[in-house]
Design an enzyme around this catalytic site. Structure first.
Site, PDB file in Angstrom:
ATOM      1  CG  ASP A  60      -1.979   1.007   0.901  1.00  0.00           C
ATOM      2  OD1 ASP A  60      -3.157   0.607   1.604  1.00  0.00           O
ATOM      3  OD2 ASP A  60      -2.019   1.602   0.061  1.00  0.00           O
TER       4      ASP A  60
HETATM    5  C1  GLC Z   1      -4.525   4.125  -0.358  1.00  0.00           C
HETATM    6  C2  GLC Z   1      -5.060   3.017   0.375  1.00  0.00           C
HETATM    7  C3  GLC Z   1      -5.253   1.845  -0.927  1.00  0.00           C
HETATM    8  C4  GLC Z   1      -5.243   2.558  -2.159  1.00  0.00           C
HETATM    9  C5  GLC Z   1      -3.803   2.922  -2.455  1.00  0.00           C
HETATM   10  C6  GLC Z   1      -3.603   3.628  -3.797  1.00  0.00           C
HETATM   11  O1  GLC Z   1      -3.823   4.888   0.829  1.00  0.00           O
HETATM   12  O2  GLC Z   1      -5.139   2.303   1.479  1.00  0.00           O
HETATM   13  O3  GLC Z   1      -6.633   1.132  -0.876  1.00  0.00           O
HETATM   14  O4  GLC Z   1      -5.242   1.525  -3.318  1.00  0.00           O
HETATM   15  O5  GLC Z   1      -3.593   3.995  -1.302  1.00  0.00           O
HETATM   16  O6  GLC Z   1      -4.443   4.924  -3.913  1.00  0.00           O
END
Ligand code: GLC
Length: 688
Positions: free
Chosen positions: A248
């Site tokens: 993430d």
């Molecule tokens: C965010 C979220 C995740 C998302 C990623 C990209 O913080 O936790 O679900 O896909 O970053 O935006």
């Protein structure tokens, strides 16, 4: 691979956010694409800008390896569907597959070939804002919807032009964040890990998901993103997942803040060892892997493995053959046909919680609509979507005005001088309350999930007029509704329903569509009850009305205000003749139970007949109920149908390892069949 330098291999493992925070200066990105220092970009879905970066990568970089463009297409891109929690209340995984397929069609037309969905985190604490993005509290529902959405996004086999790689997230157990506080620590017993929280991720892996995203949280003391037993051990070796694992956002580097890694170099080493393929925005891999590889042959070998996973993904996406977005497909976005599916999904997501007969209202009737949320198009679209089609979103007021003659006020102030009896010709007052899209989703945990004071005051002022009061709740989570529950004549959970949400709501209000949604997340009476969920353990002192020293609160009635599986329709259903072929289940026997369901009302309607199971004694313990099957039946007024469930006792027992293979349930057991997790009839069984 043989032609690639170590730097180029590491470049494939780096993912950066394009056009983040609206910056339009992408010169840095163009340089990265030209030098092969990024393998994928996220948060860019303008096909022309994608093609521009792609052309640089394909035509100007040394090896011409195409980029992947990734995006958070959580519940639609141009055509916005209900938030996933709402969509799960249809109890129709096939519908979720369809909406995911449409989302994939629109995403791929915009140059996106990798979506960061489905989110399948089991969530049992409504204080957590991201409960909006999943399928609620139950692993059986969660698993069905995870698999359905993976198939919708990806299609079957390799990815064709109109499908995309899905990404099951957040691995693992992000929804169990302590106190519902986003990003918070997660402490879970193996019993809960194996039996409640892991199954939906495995359902996505078994459905062939191409990618997995690691979670921000630590799990029992080890941050998921550097958790080798979890990623390399469970996901890859035990479950056989061979695809790309993406961290993430900056979660690789955050292992230092967790207090697990000494520094960012250590984060890079630990994440690579754990089997994380792509470092999203962490700048740990692109900063430290080269020097680490020169010191450590194992890291160098791991880099080869990880790079091969990225190249394989790109091959399977067809990017070496078709690297560019087909700009001619722009005309196929946000079409009437796609919006019709959005309307079906929105209608089926609405859950009628209370109705004294006020609903359905007479079409064309004069109504008064109150509340700021009624005219809030952005909120109707939900917590995670793109506002490009916001102006044509149908909010509650616009939808109601398609079916009724509606006056509107954003508050109830003027009602103060409306004396009771002065009905001004209104047939009903419709109060639209709840939470905005910004109060839901990521980083939107709330310590109080009751209605706002002004919403409670509005509903009470409406009640004083003596007119029927219909409360419509717009929210991305279960809210605590005790304060108004007895003040309203009708109450419906309308979630955040997407592009045509207002029309779906109006169709239900006038009876053109009979509500059929059932809750996939329990509604607490008060915030202080959270977490509230049906599949709880019995404890040694289960609640018994009137008895002290029991598992309950002194200052709050026991149980959910509205339980898992609950939802009303405009008719009523009777259950009779519940029977089991056998109550002593021997080796090789199946559990066969049937029940007769009759529509005893005056209107046609749909009922979701639910089957639950309990193993009364087991080491360790089992929940008081677990959903094991359901069937949605549509019955005309007066019509009956016998619904039959065939259950395999070998699939109903406890799961003791991360392989997630259930044991055979044995001994005293109970099967339940009914309308929801509380209103159901029991059959006692003995399983040998
Ligand atoms: C965010 C979220 C995740 C998302 C990623 C990209 O913080 O936790 O679900 O896909 O970053 O935006």
């Amino acid at each position: 691979m043989r032609e690639m330098t170590l730097e180029e291999k590491i470049g494939q493992l780096n993912q950066v956010g394009a056009s983040i925070y609206g910056t339009t200066d992408e010169s840095g990105y163009e340089e990265m694409a030209r030098e092969g220092r990024a393998g994928s970009f996220l948060s860019l879905h303008d096909p022309e800008r994608c093609n521009k970066l792609q052309r640089i990568a394909v035509e100007e970089s040394r090896l011409g390896i195409p980029l992947i463009f990734a995006e958070d297409v959580i519940h639609g891109l141009k055509t916005v569907f209900p938030i996933p929690l709402a969509e799960s209340c249809s109890f129709e995984p096939e519908l979720a597959r369809k909406t995911a397929e449409i989302a994939a069609d629109e995403a791929s037309a915009c140059g996106v070939k990798w979506v960061f969905a489905p989110m399948t985190d089991i969530a049992r604490d409504a204080r957590w804002g991201r409960i909006a993005e999943g399928a609620g509290e139950d692993p059986y529902i969660g698993s069905l919807f995870a698999a359905a959405r993976v198939k919708g996004f990806q299609g079957s086999g390799n990815i064709d032009e109109k499908h995309v790689a899905a990404c099951v997230k957040h691995f693992a157990c992000y929804g169990a964040a302590e106190s519902g506080k986003d990003y918070n620590t997660v402490q879970l017993s193996d019993n809960n890990l194996y039996n409640a929280y892991l199954p939906p991720y495995k359902a996505a892996v078994d459905a062939g998901v191409f990618t997995v995203m690691t979670a921000f949280n630590d799990l029992n003391g080890t941050p998921c993103t550097v958790n080798a037993p979890l990623i390399d051990g469970v996901l890859r070796k035990l479950w056989g997942f061979r695809g790309v694992v993406v961290s993430d956002w900056a979660a690789v580097a955050e292992a230092e803040y967790h207090g697990y890694c000494e520094n960012r170099e250590d984060c890079a080493a630990e994440a690579a060892k754990a089997g994380v393929t792509v470092d999203m925005m962490g700048h740990a891999y692109d900063t430290f892997l080269l020097s680490l590889a020169k010191k450590n042959k194992k890291i160098q070998k791991r880099i080869d493995e990880l790079c091969e996973q990225v190249l394989t993904l790109k091959y399977r996406l067809g990017l070496f053959k078709r690297p560019y977005a087909d700009l001619s497909r722009g005309k196929d976005l946000y079409t009437r046909e796609k919006l019709d599916v959005a309307l079906e999904a929105a209608q089926k997501a609405i859950v009628l919680l209370k109705n004294d007969g006020t609903l359905p209202l007479k079409r064309g009737e004069k109504v008064l609509v109150l509340g700021k949320l009624a005219a809030d198009k952005r909120t109707m679209m939900g917590c995670w979507c793109f506002p490009e089609t916001q102006e044509s979103t149908i909010d509650v007021l616009s939808g109601i005005r398609e079916k009724f003659s509606a006056d509107y006020a954003d508050s109830a102030d003027f009602l103060a001088d409306v004396s009771s009896g002065d009905t001004n010709g209104y047939g009903a007052i419709i109060c639209v309350v709840g939470e905005t899209n910004r109060e839901s989703g990521e980083a939107a945990s709330r310590a109080f999930i009751g209605l706002k004071d002004e919403d409670v005051a509005m509903i009470r002022a409406a009640k004083k007029t003596g007119l029927p009061v219909v409360a419509l709740i717009l929210s991305g989570r279960p809210l605590a509704l005790s304060a108004i529950n007895s003040d309203v004549n009708a109450l419906a959970e309308c979630w955040h329903l997407g592009s045509v949400g207002g029309r779906a709501i109006a169709n239900v209000l006038c009876g053109d569509f009979a509500p059929e949604g059932r809750l996939t997340a329990s509604f607490p009476r008060e915030t202080g009850q959270c977490p509230v969920y049906y599949s709880h353990f019995n404890t040694g002192r289960p609640y018994i009305a009137g008895q002290g020293c029991r598992c309950k609160f002194r200052d709050c009635e026991e149980g959910a205000l509205y339980p898992f599986g609950y939802g009303l329709t405009f008719t009523k259903f009777g259950y009779s003749d519940l029977r089991a072929e056998k109550t002593k289940i021997g080796k090789g026997d199946k559990i066969e139970i049937s029940v007769r369901v009759t529509n005893i009302g005056e209107r046609d309607g749909a009922e979701i007949v639910q089957a639950y199971f309990r193993q009364n004694s087991c080491k360790p313990i089992r929940p008081v109920k677990s959903l094991v099957a359901f069937e949605k039946v549509r019955l005309r007024a007066g019509e009956s149908k016998t619904v039959k469930f065939v259950l395999d006792p070998d699939r109903l027992g406890i799961i003791r390892t991360a392989a997630l293979q259930p044991e055979r349930a044995k001994g005293r057991c109970e099967a339940y069949v009914g309308a929801n997790s509380e209103d159901c009839q029991k059959i006692n069984l003995t399983i040998e």
